[in-house]
Design an enzyme around this catalytic site. Sequence first.
Site, short mmCIF file in Angstrom:
data_model
loop_
_atom_site.label_atom_id
_atom_site.label_comp_id
_atom_site.label_asym_id
_atom_site.label_seq_id
_atom_site.Cartn_x
_atom_site.Cartn_y
_atom_site.Cartn_z
N SER A 1 110.60 53.93 62.06
CA SER A 1 111.07 52.63 61.60
C SER A 1 112.57 52.65 61.26
O SER A 1 113.26 51.65 61.41
CB SER A 1 110.25 52.22 60.38
OG SER A 1 110.65 50.98 59.90
N ARG B 1 120.00 48.84 61.86
CA ARG B 1 119.32 50.15 61.83
C ARG B 1 119.40 50.83 63.19
O ARG B 1 119.38 52.05 63.29
CB ARG B 1 117.87 50.02 61.36
CG ARG B 1 116.99 49.16 62.24
CD ARG B 1 115.54 49.14 61.76
NE ARG B 1 114.78 48.07 62.41
CZ ARG B 1 113.47 48.05 62.53
NH1 ARG B 1 112.73 49.02 62.05
NH2 ARG B 1 112.86 47.04 63.12
N GLU C 1 110.13 60.73 48.55
CA GLU C 1 111.58 60.43 48.58
C GLU C 1 112.36 61.20 47.54
O GLU C 1 113.52 61.57 47.78
CB GLU C 1 111.80 58.92 48.37
CG GLU C 1 111.29 58.05 49.52
CD GLU C 1 109.80 57.78 49.45
OE1 GLU C 1 109.17 58.12 48.42
OE2 GLU C 1 109.24 57.24 50.42
N ARG D 1 116.88 45.50 58.78
CA ARG D 1 115.68 45.73 59.57
C ARG D 1 115.63 44.72 60.72
O ARG D 1 115.29 45.04 61.84
CB ARG D 1 114.42 45.56 58.72
CG ARG D 1 113.15 45.85 59.49
CD ARG D 1 111.97 44.97 59.10
NE ARG D 1 110.86 45.21 60.01
CZ ARG D 1 110.71 44.58 61.18
NH1 ARG D 1 111.60 43.67 61.55
NH2 ARG D 1 109.70 44.85 61.98
N PHE E 1 113.42 52.32 48.53
CA PHE E 1 113.11 53.69 48.10
C PHE E 1 114.40 54.51 47.94
O PHE E 1 114.53 55.32 47.02
CB PHE E 1 112.18 54.38 49.09
CG PHE E 1 111.02 53.52 49.52
CD1 PHE E 1 110.32 52.76 48.59
CD2 PHE E 1 110.61 53.46 50.85
CE1 PHE E 1 109.25 51.96 48.99
CE2 PHE E 1 109.55 52.66 51.25
CZ PHE E 1 108.86 51.91 50.32
N ASP F 1 107.67 41.58 55.48
CA ASP F 1 107.05 42.61 54.63
C ASP F 1 106.86 42.12 53.19
O ASP F 1 106.09 42.70 52.43
CB ASP F 1 107.92 43.88 54.59
CG ASP F 1 107.73 44.73 55.84
OD1 ASP F 1 106.66 44.62 56.48
OD2 ASP F 1 108.64 45.50 56.17
N HIS G 1 116.14 48.29 56.18
CA HIS G 1 115.43 47.31 55.37
C HIS G 1 116.24 46.84 54.16
O HIS G 1 115.71 46.68 53.06
CB HIS G 1 114.07 47.85 54.93
CG HIS G 1 113.08 48.01 56.07
ND1 HIS G 1 113.40 48.65 57.25
CD2 HIS G 1 111.79 47.61 56.21
CE1 HIS G 1 112.36 48.64 58.06
NE2 HIS G 1 111.37 48.01 57.46
#
Lengths: 315, 278
Positions: A42, A15, A63, A172, A88, A122, A114
């Site tokens: 993030s 990322r 989104e 991530r 998402f 998470d 992610h």
Amino acid sequence: MTVLDLKATEQIATREAFGDEIVELGRNNKNILVVDADIGSSCKTTKFMNEFPKQHINVGIAEQNAAGLAAGLATTGKIPFVSTYAVFGSLRMAEQIRQEICYPNLNVKIACSHGGLTPANDGGSHQAIEDMGVLRTIPNMTVIMGADYYSTRKLVKQASEMHGAVYLRFTRDKVPVIYDENETFEIGKAKQLRNGKDVALIANGDTVHLALQAAEILESKGVSAQLLDMHTIKPIDKEAVLECIEIGNIVTVEDHNIINGLGSAVSEIVAEQGKGKVRRIGVQDRFGESAPYDKLLEINGITVENIVNTAEEML
Amino acid sequence: MDSMTVERLKEKAIQLRETAVTMVYKAQSGHPGGSLSAADFVTALYFKEMNVNPEDPNWAERDRFVLSKGHVAPIQYAALAHKGFVPLEMINTLREYGSPFQGHPDSKKCPGVDISTGSLGQGLSCAVGMALGGKLDEKAYRVFAVVGDGECQEGQIWEAAQSAVKYELDNLVVFIDDNGLQIDGTTEEVMPNHDLEKKFQAFGFETKRIDGHSMEEIVDTLDEVREAKNGKPKCIVCNTVKGKGVSYMENVVGWHGKAPNEEQYKLAMEELAGGLHA
């Protein structure tokens, strides 16, 4: 090509590669936009936002609107990168991507952090294990996951230069840097890291470094392993897979459900050729959970040891 | 810009209705009810208000039109055919293989369709993106979106609405076709919308509720809206009658997505030839 010594190399989440590359792209092309859905800090788009506020849009936690709005922007000549988490970006937005981006064949990039099990602590809600498979089935969509920092930067840049919808998946968590910064990559063309004649390992994303280590161990045991970084799973590099079929034994490795990801894409070609054998290593059609990243990989057998054993079993 | 008098626009709206019903009759499939409720403001947009060029459908400076309630494609196709985007004889090809007139609007196949639609709730987001693109490039064009009342049950409509307000898109004009019916019944039965004008107003739109079959009111409202460069997106909620202009279709749930038979078609054409009744 040169592959860096894994023990000596640094670890960077991919990322970060997106966050760095998008700034370069935005500087050189004012039509490059980032559409955030609140989680820019993030997803590493904050630098972009600070440097090019006029090229930055934040729709908030919405989104579906991000995808549709990006489609509208693309009709005006903009090149929007919608940035969110892979869960998402692939599922919450799936129908908007299908209807408003892929069906009209618009120039929108979906850039997602992610990916896979990498948001390890998470838990299962945030670990995208279906994303590449879902998006792979939509016409006009290109699906990519770079293996490390440098390859991801190159692939993000290339995605910005091609017309059409591209899904870019990032980690991530940190992954080792395996490529030299001058290495070149081409969307749709596998990167061959090793030549071999006994078994072919085809990996992508954060599992390439595991396959690389496995190939070295196999070598030490007298097994010659071909190794491909299949960063683009759609369109997949059929020629490269056909070469692996000639070797006969193929092990695929991915941080994704074994259903409909890299392993499935490779198996489709193998099945149509009517020769060659495939074993798939990946998430075992089960949701993730909160745990250290290495633990999650281990639960699913996405380990150097399992790659080595699987390859040896096939011989 | 092709600027018609109100009387000519009324005639044109009848002509578009006739064409839309003919398309659905020939195809023996399609959505007549909502096509007829949206006919009057769609006519005003294409034949008076919008700055579009049939010779150059992708002209960068054009006004944009997004049919968020994409199933009423026949009324947009009728407008595009009469405006000259597509040869008029093509109206006989609705829903046929290879036709520019797909079951729902397809921007790859039909000149003048600015973006494909058909899955409800999504078009308004696209219109917001187009309007935002215009603002970023400091272009003068405007974006007109047609949204169904039933469609406002989709959450994404409200996501789009809040972003239009945040980015001060006064170049966006949303028409709500408030005909009160959806496939399974009245909106009141299926999922009450309450007052859509108040809802959009609460989101920060400049709003107005009008008679969606009064060409005078439509034209006056478009005149007002054109002048209002005040940082607010506009929402015109139109009280309409589903099936307007064909007596047996008016306010009848069953005419959402059904084609008339030969006898019904003849009756529809006879009634439409007599114009709209109050």
